[in-house]
Design a protein around this motif. Structure first.
Motif, short mmCIF file in Angstrom:
data_model
loop_
_atom_site.label_atom_id
_atom_site.label_comp_id
_atom_site.label_asym_id
_atom_site.label_seq_id
_atom_site.Cartn_x
_atom_site.Cartn_y
_atom_site.Cartn_z
N CYS A 120 -51.99 105.38 34.51
CA CYS A 120 -53.38 105.25 34.94
C CYS A 120 -54.27 105.12 33.73
N LEU A 121 -55.53 104.81 33.99
CA LEU A 121 -56.56 104.67 32.96
C LEU A 121 -57.44 105.90 32.97
N SER A 122 -57.95 106.27 31.80
CA SER A 122 -58.89 107.38 31.74
C SER A 122 -59.69 107.28 30.45
N GLY A 123 -60.96 107.67 30.53
CA GLY A 123 -61.80 107.74 29.34
C GLY A 123 -62.53 106.46 29.04
N ASN A 124 -63.38 106.54 28.01
CA ASN A 124 -64.13 105.39 27.56
C ASN A 124 -64.10 105.39 26.04
N PRO A 125 -63.38 104.52 25.37
CA PRO A 125 -62.72 103.38 25.98
C PRO A 125 -61.51 103.82 26.79
N ALA A 126 -61.20 103.04 27.79
CA ALA A 126 -60.10 103.38 28.70
C ALA A 126 -58.78 103.44 27.93
N THR A 127 -58.04 104.51 28.15
CA THR A 127 -56.75 104.74 27.53
C THR A 127 -55.71 104.87 28.63
N GLY A 128 -54.53 104.32 28.40
CA GLY A 128 -53.46 104.42 29.39
C GLY A 128 -52.64 105.68 29.20
N TYR A 129 -52.35 106.36 30.31
CA TYR A 129 -51.52 107.57 30.29
C TYR A 129 -50.44 107.44 31.36
N TYR A 130 -49.25 107.93 31.04
CA TYR A 130 -48.16 107.92 32.01
C TYR A 130 -48.30 109.09 32.97
N CYS A 131 -48.01 108.84 34.23
CA CYS A 131 -48.16 109.84 35.28
C CYS A 131 -46.88 110.61 35.56
N PHE A 132 -45.77 110.08 35.16
CA PHE A 132 -44.47 110.72 35.35
C PHE A 132 -43.80 110.81 33.98
N GLU A 133 -43.12 111.92 33.72
CA GLU A 133 -42.43 112.07 32.44
C GLU A 133 -41.16 111.24 32.38
N TYR A 134 -40.54 111.00 33.54
CA TYR A 134 -39.25 110.32 33.58
C TYR A 134 -39.25 109.24 34.65
N PRO A 135 -38.45 108.18 34.46
CA PRO A 135 -38.26 107.20 35.53
C PRO A 135 -37.56 107.86 36.72
N GLY A 136 -37.49 107.16 37.83
CA GLY A 136 -36.80 107.69 39.01
C GLY A 136 -35.33 107.96 38.73
N CYS A 137 -34.78 108.96 39.39
CA CYS A 137 -33.38 109.33 39.17
C CYS A 137 -32.41 108.23 39.58
N ASP A 138 -32.86 107.25 40.36
CA ASP A 138 -31.96 106.16 40.73
C ASP A 138 -31.58 105.31 39.51
N THR A 139 -32.24 105.53 38.37
CA THR A 139 -31.88 104.81 37.14
C THR A 139 -30.73 105.50 36.41
N CYS A 140 -30.31 106.68 36.86
CA CYS A 140 -29.25 107.45 36.21
C CYS A 140 -27.99 107.44 37.06
N SER A 141 -26.85 107.60 36.39
CA SER A 141 -25.58 107.75 37.11
C SER A 141 -24.67 108.67 36.31
N ALA A 142 -23.66 109.19 36.97
CA ALA A 142 -22.72 110.10 36.31
C ALA A 142 -21.95 109.40 35.19
N GLU A 143 -21.88 108.07 35.21
CA GLU A 143 -21.16 107.31 34.20
C GLU A 143 -21.99 107.06 32.94
N ASP A 144 -23.26 107.42 32.94
CA ASP A 144 -24.10 107.19 31.77
C ASP A 144 -23.54 107.92 30.56
N THR A 145 -23.64 107.27 29.42
CA THR A 145 -23.18 107.86 28.16
C THR A 145 -24.29 107.76 27.12
N ASP A 146 -24.10 108.46 26.02
CA ASP A 146 -25.02 108.37 24.89
C ASP A 146 -24.40 107.45 23.85
N ASN A 147 -25.20 106.56 23.28
CA ASN A 147 -24.71 105.61 22.28
C ASN A 147 -24.71 106.20 20.88
N THR A 148 -25.31 107.34 20.72
CA THR A 148 -25.43 107.97 19.41
C THR A 148 -25.41 109.48 19.61
N GLU A 149 -25.47 110.22 18.52
CA GLU A 149 -25.52 111.69 18.60
C GLU A 149 -26.87 112.11 19.20
#
Length: 186
Positions: A120-149
């Motif tokens: 969303c937008l807030s302030g003047n000048p308008a600044t963008g802020y995210y409303c959710f800290e994380y994307p929806g859980c449908d973007t995750c799966s048990a097979e997900d791995t980390d590419n680095t430490e």
């Protein structure tokens, strides 16, 4: 879809708008300024009340289709009115500001799916802020791995300000399993 019922009182004409089930009225009450021209506290006849389809608070993916009523950013900042901010000229240097005319309301949205989560937008000048800290859980799966430490303590997986997006995107790409765990998705 909405039902419009005009009411008359004194020398000013005002309209009362009621919305059908599944819709929510947004925007301020308007009064007739001159024939067929209405105004509100913004003194802007382009900001008429409207009925918005509300579909719930569940976030799927990056929230391109999110139509909930969240109106506060993840960091607690109250969201501004989309159309009022754009029409007031806060984006006059943005050649494509019209894409942000998503309604006369302050609910979080992700117009065009350009961002990782609704914002969303807030302030003047308008600044963008995210409303959710994380994307929806449908973007995750048990097979997900980390590419680095990756470390649960140091991984920066939470979206908040636009200025930190590049860093957070990197963690979601390289530490997906860790980020999904931090989001309590797996």
């Amino acid at each position: 879809s909405s039902g419009i019922n005009a009411e008359y009182g004194g020398s000013q004409r005002s309209s009362k708008i009621t919305c059908d089930a599944g819709y929510r009225l947004s925007g301020q009450q308007v009064t007739c300024l001159i024939q067929d021209t209405y105004t509100n506290s913004y003194m802007d006849s382009r900001l008429l009340p409207e009925c918005l389809a509300i579909s719930g608070e569940t976030l799927l993916g990056n929230g391109t289709d999110y139509a909930g009523t969240r109106s506060t950013a993840a960091n607690g900042v109250e969201c501004g009115n989309w159309n009022a901010d754009v029409l007031s000229g806060l984006y006059m240097n943005d050649y494509d500001a019209g894409r942000l005319l998503v309604g006369n309301h302050n609910f979080c949205r992700n117009p065009g799916g350009e961002h990782p989560v609704p914002w969303c937008l807030s302030g003047n000048p308008a600044t963008g802020y995210y409303c959710f800290e994380y994307p929806g859980c449908d973007t995750c799966s048990a097979e997900d791995t980390d590419n680095t430490e990756c470390d649960m303590e140091t991984a920066r997986c939470e979206y908040s300000k636009f200025s930190s997006r590049q860093t957070v995107d990197w963690y979601w790409e390289n530490c997906k399993k860790t980020c999904c765990q931090k989001a309590a998705c797996i």
